[in-house]
Write an enzyme that holds these catalytic residues in place. Structure first.
Site, PDB file in Angstrom:
ATOM      1  N   ARG A  14     -28.942  22.835  95.513  1.00 33.05           N
ATOM      2  CA  ARG A  14     -28.141  21.596  95.544  1.00 33.05           C
ATOM      3  C   ARG A  14     -26.841  21.808  96.328  1.00 33.05           C
ATOM      4  O   ARG A  14     -26.683  21.340  97.441  1.00 33.05           O
ATOM      5  CB  ARG A  14     -27.861  21.121  94.107  1.00 33.05           C
ATOM      6  CG  ARG A  14     -27.416  19.674  94.013  1.00 33.05           C
ATOM      7  CD  ARG A  14     -25.947  19.451  94.325  1.00 33.05           C
ATOM      8  NE  ARG A  14     -25.052  20.152  93.407  1.00 33.05           N
ATOM      9  CZ  ARG A  14     -23.737  20.229  93.570  1.00 33.05           C
ATOM     10  NH1 ARG A  14     -23.165  19.649  94.612  1.00 33.05           N
ATOM     11  NH2 ARG A  14     -22.988  20.891  92.713  1.00 33.05           N
ATOM     12  N   ASP A  15     -25.899  22.561  95.762  1.00 34.87           N
ATOM     13  CA  ASP A  15     -24.590  22.732  96.422  1.00 34.87           C
ATOM     14  C   ASP A  15     -24.770  23.405  97.776  1.00 34.87           C
ATOM     15  O   ASP A  15     -24.003  23.166  98.716  1.00 34.87           O
ATOM     16  CB  ASP A  15     -23.674  23.573  95.519  1.00 34.87           C
ATOM     17  CG  ASP A  15     -22.192  23.342  95.768  1.00 34.87           C
ATOM     18  OD1 ASP A  15     -21.843  22.721  96.788  1.00 34.87           O
ATOM     19  OD2 ASP A  15     -21.373  23.799  94.954  1.00 34.87           O
ATOM     20  N   HIS A 206     -17.247  27.734  88.387  1.00 33.65           N
ATOM     21  CA  HIS A 206     -17.930  27.500  89.667  1.00 33.65           C
ATOM     22  C   HIS A 206     -16.911  27.761  90.782  1.00 33.65           C
ATOM     23  O   HIS A 206     -15.969  26.995  90.947  1.00 33.65           O
ATOM     24  CB  HIS A 206     -18.412  26.041  89.653  1.00 33.65           C
ATOM     25  CG  HIS A 206     -18.996  25.519  90.926  1.00 33.65           C
ATOM     26  ND1 HIS A 206     -20.316  25.108  91.012  1.00 33.65           N
ATOM     27  CD2 HIS A 206     -18.467  25.279  92.151  1.00 33.65           C
ATOM     28  CE1 HIS A 206     -20.548  24.645  92.230  1.00 33.65           C
ATOM     29  NE2 HIS A 206     -19.449  24.737  92.942  1.00 33.65           N
ATOM     30  N   HIS A 208     -15.867  28.947  94.866  1.00 34.79           N
ATOM     31  CA  HIS A 208     -16.239  29.077  96.277  1.00 34.79           C
ATOM     32  C   HIS A 208     -15.441  30.236  96.859  1.00 34.79           C
ATOM     33  O   HIS A 208     -14.308  30.482  96.455  1.00 34.79           O
ATOM     34  CB  HIS A 208     -15.967  27.771  97.029  1.00 34.79           C
ATOM     35  CG  HIS A 208     -17.009  26.724  96.758  1.00 34.79           C
ATOM     36  ND1 HIS A 208     -17.933  26.330  97.693  1.00 34.79           N
ATOM     37  CD2 HIS A 208     -17.298  26.026  95.636  1.00 34.79           C
ATOM     38  CE1 HIS A 208     -18.730  25.424  97.163  1.00 34.79           C
ATOM     39  NE2 HIS A 208     -18.375  25.213  95.905  1.00 34.79           N
ATOM     40  N   CYS A 239     -18.917  21.145  99.665  1.00 34.52           N
ATOM     41  CA  CYS A 239     -18.964  19.687  99.544  1.00 34.52           C
ATOM     42  C   CYS A 239     -18.638  19.068 100.899  1.00 34.52           C
ATOM     43  O   CYS A 239     -17.567  19.304 101.452  1.00 34.52           O
ATOM     44  CB  CYS A 239     -17.960  19.212  98.496  1.00 34.52           C
ATOM     45  SG  CYS A 239     -17.870  17.412  98.394  1.00 34.52           S
ATOM     46  N   ASN A 248     -20.224  28.874  98.462  1.00 31.78           N
ATOM     47  CA  ASN A 248     -20.031  29.228  97.051  1.00 31.78           C
ATOM     48  C   ASN A 248     -19.926  30.736  96.890  1.00 31.78           C
ATOM     49  O   ASN A 248     -20.332  31.494  97.769  1.00 31.78           O
ATOM     50  CB  ASN A 248     -21.262  28.788  96.242  1.00 31.78           C
ATOM     51  CG  ASN A 248     -21.323  27.305  96.034  1.00 31.78           C
ATOM     52  OD1 ASN A 248     -21.476  26.551  96.977  1.00 31.78           O
ATOM     53  ND2 ASN A 248     -21.215  26.885  94.794  1.00 31.78           N
TER      54      ASN A 248
HETATM   55  N1  COA Z   1     -29.568   7.124  94.367  1.00 32.03           N
HETATM   56  C1  COA Z   1     -30.032   6.523  95.501  1.00 32.03           C
HETATM   57  N2  COA Z   1     -29.343   5.629  96.197  1.00 32.03           N
HETATM   58  C2  COA Z   1     -28.131   5.293  95.744  1.00 32.03           C
HETATM   59  C3  COA Z   1     -27.591   5.873  94.584  1.00 32.03           C
HETATM   60  C4  COA Z   1     -28.357   6.834  93.895  1.00 32.03           C
HETATM   61  N3  COA Z   1     -27.911   7.447  92.816  1.00 32.03           N
HETATM   62  N4  COA Z   1     -26.380   5.356  94.385  1.00 32.03           N
HETATM   63  C5  COA Z   1     -26.152   4.485  95.379  1.00 32.03           C
HETATM   64  N5  COA Z   1     -27.219   4.443  96.208  1.00 32.03           N
HETATM   65  C6  COA Z   1     -27.367   3.690  97.432  1.00 32.03           C
HETATM   66  C7  COA Z   1     -27.314   2.190  97.209  1.00 32.03           C
HETATM   67  O1  COA Z   1     -28.594   1.692  96.917  1.00 32.03           O
HETATM   68  C8  COA Z   1     -26.799   1.712  98.543  1.00 32.03           C
HETATM   69  O2  COA Z   1     -27.846   1.720  99.468  1.00 32.03           O
HETATM   70  P1  COA Z   1     -27.956   0.650 100.651  1.00 32.03           P
HETATM   71  O3  COA Z   1     -26.723   0.852 101.499  1.00 32.03           O
HETATM   72  O4  COA Z   1     -29.215   1.000 101.344  1.00 32.03           O
HETATM   73  O5  COA Z   1     -27.966  -0.668  99.973  1.00 32.03           O
HETATM   74  C9  COA Z   1     -25.831   2.811  98.955  1.00 32.03           C
HETATM   75  O6  COA Z   1     -26.264   3.979  98.262  1.00 32.03           O
HETATM   76  C10 COA Z   1     -24.402   2.497  98.584  1.00 32.03           C
HETATM   77  O7  COA Z   1     -24.371   2.127  97.214  1.00 32.03           O
HETATM   78  P2  COA Z   1     -23.053   1.750  96.424  1.00 32.03           P
HETATM   79  O8  COA Z   1     -23.435   1.343  95.050  1.00 32.03           O
HETATM   80  O9  COA Z   1     -22.217   0.779  97.236  1.00 32.03           O
HETATM   81  O10 COA Z   1     -22.369   3.120  96.276  1.00 32.03           O
HETATM   82  P3  COA Z   1     -21.236   3.789  97.127  1.00 32.03           P
HETATM   83  O11 COA Z   1     -21.305   3.511  98.579  1.00 32.03           O
HETATM   84  O12 COA Z   1     -19.997   3.451  96.417  1.00 32.03           O
HETATM   85  O13 COA Z   1     -21.654   5.307  96.914  1.00 32.03           O
HETATM   86  C11 COA Z   1     -22.266   7.253  95.619  1.00 32.03           C
HETATM   87  C12 COA Z   1     -21.486   5.960  95.695  1.00 32.03           C
HETATM   88  C13 COA Z   1     -21.456   8.268  94.841  1.00 32.03           C
HETATM   89  C14 COA Z   1     -23.555   6.982  94.888  1.00 32.03           C
HETATM   90  C15 COA Z   1     -22.624   7.796  97.002  1.00 32.03           C
HETATM   91  O14 COA Z   1     -21.456   7.834  97.812  1.00 32.03           O
HETATM   92  C16 COA Z   1     -23.216   9.161  96.929  1.00 32.03           C
HETATM   93  O15 COA Z   1     -24.364   9.317  96.516  1.00 32.03           O
HETATM   94  N6  COA Z   1     -22.480  10.176  97.384  1.00 32.03           N
HETATM   95  C17 COA Z   1     -22.895  11.550  97.353  1.00 32.03           C
HETATM   96  C18 COA Z   1     -21.874  12.368  96.640  1.00 32.03           C
HETATM   97  C19 COA Z   1     -22.252  13.831  96.661  1.00 32.03           C
HETATM   98  O16 COA Z   1     -23.366  14.213  96.370  1.00 32.03           O
HETATM   99  N7  COA Z   1     -21.287  14.681  97.061  1.00 32.03           N
HETATM  100  C20 COA Z   1     -21.479  16.073  97.147  1.00 32.03           C
HETATM  101  C21 COA Z   1     -21.683  16.729  95.828  1.00 32.03           C
HETATM  102  S1  COA Z   1     -20.258  16.838  94.833  1.00 32.03           S
HETATM  103 ZN    ZN Z   2     -19.326  23.659  94.738  1.00 31.84          ZN
END
Ligand code: COA
Ligand code: ZN
Length: 325
Positions: A14-15, A206, A208, A239, A248
């Site tokens: 994942r990370d 955790h 890095h 991230c 990490n």
């Molecule tokens: N699984 C799948 N798709 C998701 C989802 C999930 N858990 N959460 C949101 N989405 C999709 C929505 O369906 C939407 O899709 P579309 O543009 O095709 O309609 C899009 O993501 C945006 O959704 P929204 O509700 O407006 O969320 P957001 O833009 O505010 O995003 C997060 C919020 C956190 C869900 C998103 O930014 C994200 O997944 N980020 C990843 C964070 C991450 O993993 N960081 C590194 C690890 S710490």
């Molecule tokens: Zn990390």
């Protein structure tokens, strides 16, 4: 130093992979995860149920969760950011939700696009969903030791978030040094304070290795009484929404440190190498782990090819000097 068994959590799937440019094909991911499952980890973070647009490398989360072979005694966890992710993770039969929220208000907005209050409300709902489904919950508090954008995060704020999540009934909290800002003195203080404040909570550290302090920070956390560590095979990871984030704490390096200290974590440096070889081949670049490069301290190297003649000449000179004396 405690003699308790240390639990190692592998977070490279994942990370680690979330930060890689290449998409590792699903078949290869599953085969590699099956290889990891046999090594002795307490927990493996398999994937993220996040937006596939935000983290394309993990867009195959459902299929990966469905196809991996689960070893008895290993907890298979997945990162969950919101209710949509929770539904997907329940379908994927995750043993645990790893909820994510940042202790830094700035990083929370950059990474999760929510204020901390919005994140907390969302994660409270997700925790209820997990509780109804009988799934354990861990919360990873990003930037608990400082934020690359905002700077120091006051320990009182970190403690405040811990209290609020413990009140929701989560089982575990991971204190994450998302961009390698922690130093050992700070780790000793913050981890010690967290353990004293919430003794019923399973805390994980955790780190890095961004500034070369991951090993020192693991040592400090052990001294504070932490017995669970996240680590990433080969030292990959970071991230994408935290400026300057890099790898990490490498699993090889952490396991090596624990072996040097005589602490059992169920893994050994030697048995990690084949899984790291697989990872390196999948990514197509060298892995940053120091122990992978240098080998463990108990690995012996052959002396120079002309060692016997060097020794004979030295001994002859020594005998000559003794004769003159
Ligand atoms: N699984 C799948 N798709 C998701 C989802 C999930 N858990 N959460 C949101 N989405 C999709 C929505 O369906 C939407 O899709 P579309 O543009 O095709 O309609 C899009 O993501 C945006 O959704 P929204 O509700 O407006 O969320 P957001 O833009 O505010 O995003 C997060 C919020 C956190 C869900 C998103 O930014 C994200 O997944 N980020 C990843 C964070 C991450 O993993 N960081 C590194 C690890 S710490
Ligand atoms: Zn990390």
């Amino acid at each position: 130093m405690t003699r308790t068994r240390i639990a190692l959590h592998e977070v490279a799937p994942r990370d680690g992979l979330q930060m890689e440019a290449v998409f590792v094909p699903t078949d290869d991911k599953v085969a590699w995860l099956d290889q990891l499952s046999g090594l002795g980890y307490a927990k493996i973070e398999v994937t993220s149920f996040v937006s596939p647009a935000a983290i394309p490398a993990l867009r195959d989360a459902e299929e990966v969760m469905r196809r991996i072979h689960r070893a008895p005694g290993v907890a298979y966890t997945a990162l969950v950011p919101n209710a949509r992710g929770a539904e997907r993770a329940i379908d994927g039969r995750a043993d645990e939700f790893n909820l994510v929220m940042s202790a830094s208000a700035t990083h929370n907005l950059a990474n999760l696009r929510m204020t901390q209050a919005q994140s907390f409300r969302t994660l409270a709902d997700v925790t209820r969903m997990a509780q109804q489904a009988g799934v354990a919950v861990n919360v990873s508090l990003s930037c608990a030791f400082g934020c690359p954008m905002q700077g120091d995060v006051p320990p009182a704020e970190v403690m405040g978030w811990i209290d609020r999540f413990v009140d929701l009934g989560v089982q575990g909290v991971t204190l994450c040094d998302t961009t390698g800002m922690a130093d050992p003195g700070q780790v000793l203080a913050l981890c010690g304070a967290a353990l004293a404040r919430q003794p019923g909570t399973a805390f994980t550290a955790h780190f890095h290795d961004t500034r070369g302090l991951a090993g020192a920070n693991v040592f400090a956390a052990l001294q504070a009484g932490i017995t669970r560590f996240d680590a990433s095979l080969g030292g990959i990871g970071g991230c994408p929404y935290a400026p300057g984030a890099s790898g990490n704490a490498a699993t090889e390096d952490v396991v090596h440190l624990l072996q040097c200290l005589g602490l059992d974590c169920g893994l050994r440096v030697e048995t990690l190498a084949p899984a790291a070889d697989t990872l390196q081949a999948l990514l197509g670049h060298a892995l940053p782990s120091a122990v992978r490069r240098a080998g463990p301290r108990w690995q012996r190297h052959a002396p120079p090819a002309d060692f016997d003649s060097i020794r004979d000449r030295a001994l002859a000179r020594e005998a000559g000097q003794a004769g003159q004396a």
